[in-house]
Design an enzyme around this catalytic site. Structure first.
Site, PDB file in Angstrom:
ATOM      1  N   CYS A 105      48.283  35.855  46.574  1.00  0.00           N
ATOM      2  CA  CYS A 105      49.325  36.440  47.425  1.00  0.00           C
ATOM      3  C   CYS A 105      48.707  36.736  48.797  1.00  0.00           C
ATOM      4  CB  CYS A 105      49.867  37.723  46.796  1.00  0.00           C
ATOM      5  SG  CYS A 105      50.496  37.440  45.138  1.00  0.00           S
ATOM      6  N   GLU A 156      45.752  39.361  37.673  1.00  0.00           N
ATOM      7  CA  GLU A 156      47.102  39.135  37.145  1.00  0.00           C
ATOM      8  C   GLU A 156      47.005  39.281  35.615  1.00  0.00           C
ATOM      9  OE1 GLU A 156      50.424  38.668  37.889  1.00  0.00           O
ATOM     10  OE2 GLU A 156      50.384  38.612  35.705  1.00  0.00           O
ATOM     11  N   GLU A 163      37.375  47.348  39.936  1.00  0.00           N
ATOM     12  CA  GLU A 163      37.716  48.700  40.353  1.00  0.00           C
ATOM     13  C   GLU A 163      38.766  49.310  39.447  1.00  0.00           C
ATOM     14  OE1 GLU A 163      37.217  48.528  45.063  1.00  0.00           O
ATOM     15  OE2 GLU A 163      38.086  46.791  44.101  1.00  0.00           O
ATOM     16  N   CYS A 209      47.534  40.433  49.939  1.00  0.00           N
ATOM     17  CA  CYS A 209      46.739  41.225  48.999  1.00  0.00           C
ATOM     18  C   CYS A 209      45.250  40.932  49.150  1.00  0.00           C
ATOM     19  CB  CYS A 209      47.198  40.912  47.580  1.00  0.00           C
ATOM     20  SG  CYS A 209      46.173  41.669  46.312  1.00  0.00           S
ATOM     21  N   CYS A 218      41.411  37.519  41.760  1.00  0.00           N
ATOM     22  CA  CYS A 218      42.733  37.040  41.336  1.00  0.00           C
ATOM     23  C   CYS A 218      42.993  35.691  41.973  1.00  0.00           C
ATOM     24  CB  CYS A 218      43.818  38.031  41.752  1.00  0.00           C
ATOM     25  SG  CYS A 218      45.449  37.551  41.138  1.00  0.00           S
ATOM     26  N   ASN A 244      58.902  41.263  45.977  1.00  0.00           N
ATOM     27  CA  ASN A 244      58.272  41.133  47.301  1.00  0.00           C
ATOM     28  C   ASN A 244      58.983  40.244  48.321  1.00  0.00           C
ATOM     29  OD1 ASN A 244      56.322  42.774  46.234  1.00  0.00           O
ATOM     30  ND2 ASN A 244      54.794  41.172  45.951  1.00  0.00           N
ATOM     31  N   CYS A 277      44.676  53.353  36.880  1.00  0.00           N
ATOM     32  CA  CYS A 277      45.033  51.984  37.245  1.00  0.00           C
ATOM     33  C   CYS A 277      43.860  51.072  36.878  1.00  0.00           C
ATOM     34  CB  CYS A 277      45.318  51.943  38.747  1.00  0.00           C
ATOM     35  SG  CYS A 277      45.638  50.297  39.371  1.00  0.00           S
ATOM     36  N   SER A 331      56.541  41.951  40.513  1.00  0.00           N
ATOM     37  CA  SER A 331      56.314  41.994  41.964  1.00  0.00           C
ATOM     38  C   SER A 331      57.255  40.996  42.637  1.00  0.00           C
ATOM     39  CB  SER A 331      54.855  41.661  42.277  1.00  0.00           C
ATOM     40  OG  SER A 331      54.018  42.633  41.707  1.00  0.00           O
ATOM     41  N   CYS A 383      47.316  50.026  46.298  1.00  0.00           N
ATOM     42  CA  CYS A 383      47.748  48.699  45.861  1.00  0.00           C
ATOM     43  C   CYS A 383      47.304  47.642  46.868  1.00  0.00           C
ATOM     44  CB  CYS A 383      49.270  48.623  45.795  1.00  0.00           C
ATOM     45  SG  CYS A 383      50.005  49.761  44.659  1.00  0.00           S
TER      46      CYS A 383
END
Ligand code: SAH
Ligand code: SF4
Length: 392
Positions: A140, A187, A116, A143, A136, A243, A129, A241, A359
């Site tokens: 996480c 990533e 995407e 996500c 990935c 977090n 973006c 990131s 995000c």
């Protein structure tokens, strides 16, 4: 940026052989200038023909040899038999009420995959973006991209191609400035070489000529790769990131923290050579009741110490995962604590939430997006634009 040459550059004979074999015709999209020059030279053409193709591809956005009118007709003819320019294919467009467009794009090179790309128009600029990987592996917990099965690195041409198709698809409505953020799926620092090749073309004044001030790479904190990036001549801006406010907390939501804990990550940030105009960005996804307390804010402030930095607070974008959105008041208090203690902090509301373009929502959730907002084939790019700040 150092030139990355493979042991042996492909030449026209390769193209001809593969052409004769009717498969594996070389895609010129994503090739750096040096490689295009070498390819043309190996064919007995002057090397500047390679530079002309480079210019036509990335500056003029011409994707067919027939329209590269800066090349002689015979060469255009020859090229169209020997090579291809393959852009990712737009499979679907999901248009958000805030003006953002989420593209599902199909990659046909190497192993077929869908990723995407998000286009976010603003008053004076557009932000694109891009995804650096399909899926990935960093895992996480908050996500959605992490929930995709199978990870594949994207080729440089597939990343450049995402920028090019987003620009082309919005050709009539482009603003003067383009920002590119590596904040889509994947990533980027786990696909280092291809990302650097793509960055070389994006940042090259003879290539796409985007200022390093307008290109940001976001990482979950792959420390050795941050150290490698620090050595590069041509670099994007860097976003980390964060977090979480402690190792214990970060371990729970970002397994990568067990490999590269906060001390090592922040140590590499301390050593990172910032340009005079530059600050590091720390992204902080706010998970309601988990990492959004005033004490978390004070710990984050202490962690960042004297780093030249700013913090972007991103209220969690919901998905089918066991987290909650934070209270608006807590987000604001968090921001105020950081700000009062001398750390610039901003609340970033992600664009395109209604079409799962925000995000952490990039997970090909086609049905969720389709039911949340109508899918259009021809996006209305200005209607409904709210001017909400983008994710950069
Ligand atoms: N893999 C890279 C870049 C892509 S993710 C990285 O992790 O940095 C881009 C940003 O989105 C990261 O800061 C990530 O923490 C954040 N993010 C992921 N899921 C999110 C969600 N559901 N809501 C808000 N932000 C999210
Ligand atoms: Fe990967 Fe970034 Fe999502 Fe973590 S937040 S799973 S690193 S895309």
């Amino acid at each position: 940026m150092p030139v990355r040459r493979s042991a042996r550059l492909p030449c026209y004979d390769d193209f001809k052989m593969s052409h004769q074999a009717a498969h594996a015709i070389v895609n010129l999209l994503g090739k750096p200038a040096e490689e295009l020059r070498a390819i043309l030279e190996s064919r007995g053409e002057p090397s500047y023909r390679g530079a002309q193709i480079y210019h036509a591809l990335y500056r003029e956005r011409r994707f067919e040899f027939a329209v590269m009118t800066n090349l002689p007709a015979a060469l255009r003819e020859e090229l169209s038999r020997a090579a291809v320019i393959t852009l990712p294919e737009i499979v679907r467009r999901h248009c958000s009420s805030d003006g953002a467009v989420r593209y599902v794009v199909a990659l046909k090179e190497a192993k077929p995959a869908n990723v995407e790309t998000v286009f976010m128009p603003e008053e004076h600029r557009q932000t694109i973006c891009v995804s650096a990987q399909a899926g990935c592996a960093v895992d996480c917990q908050f996500c959605l991209t992490a929930r995709l099965r199978g990870v594949r690195n994207l080729l440089a041409g597939e990343m450049i191609g995402q920028v090019l198709i987003a620009l082309e698809d919005n050709r009539t409505a482009l603003r003067p400035q383009t920002n590119v953020v590596f904040m889509g799926q994947g990533e980027p620092l786990l696909n280092y070489d291809a990302v650097m090749t793509a960055l070389g073309i994006l940042l090259d004044p003879n290539g796409m000529a985007i200022s390093p001030k307008h290109v940001t790479l976001s990482t979950s904190g792959i420390v050795p790769a941050i150290e490698r990036l620090a050595q590069e001549k041509l670099r994007p801006k860097l976003a980390i990131s964060l977090n979480a406010s402690s190792n214990e907390q970060r371990n729970k939501i970002m397994p990568i923290n067990r490999k590269y804990p906060l001390e090592e990550l922040l140590d590499s940030c301390q050593r990172y050579p910032l340009r005079p105009w530059e600050r590091l960005t720390f992204e902080y996804v706010m998970l309601g009741g988990f990492n959004d307390s005033p004490d978390d804010a004070r710990r984050v402030r202490a962690l960042l110490g004297n780093l030249r930095a700013k913090v972007n607070l991103i209220p969690w974008n919901p998905g089918p995962l066991p987290f909650e959105k934070p209270d608006v008041a807590r987000v604001d208090e968090f921001r105020r604590i950081l700000q009062d203690k001398g750390m610039p902090a901003f609340v970033r509301h992600s664009r395109g939430q209604d079409v799962m373009a925000a995000c952490g929502q990039l997970a090909l959730s086609e049905s969720a997006a389709a039911s949340a907002a109508p899918t259009q084939n021809s996006p209305n790019r200005s209607e409904g634009f709210s001017g909400v700040r983008s994710r950069t």
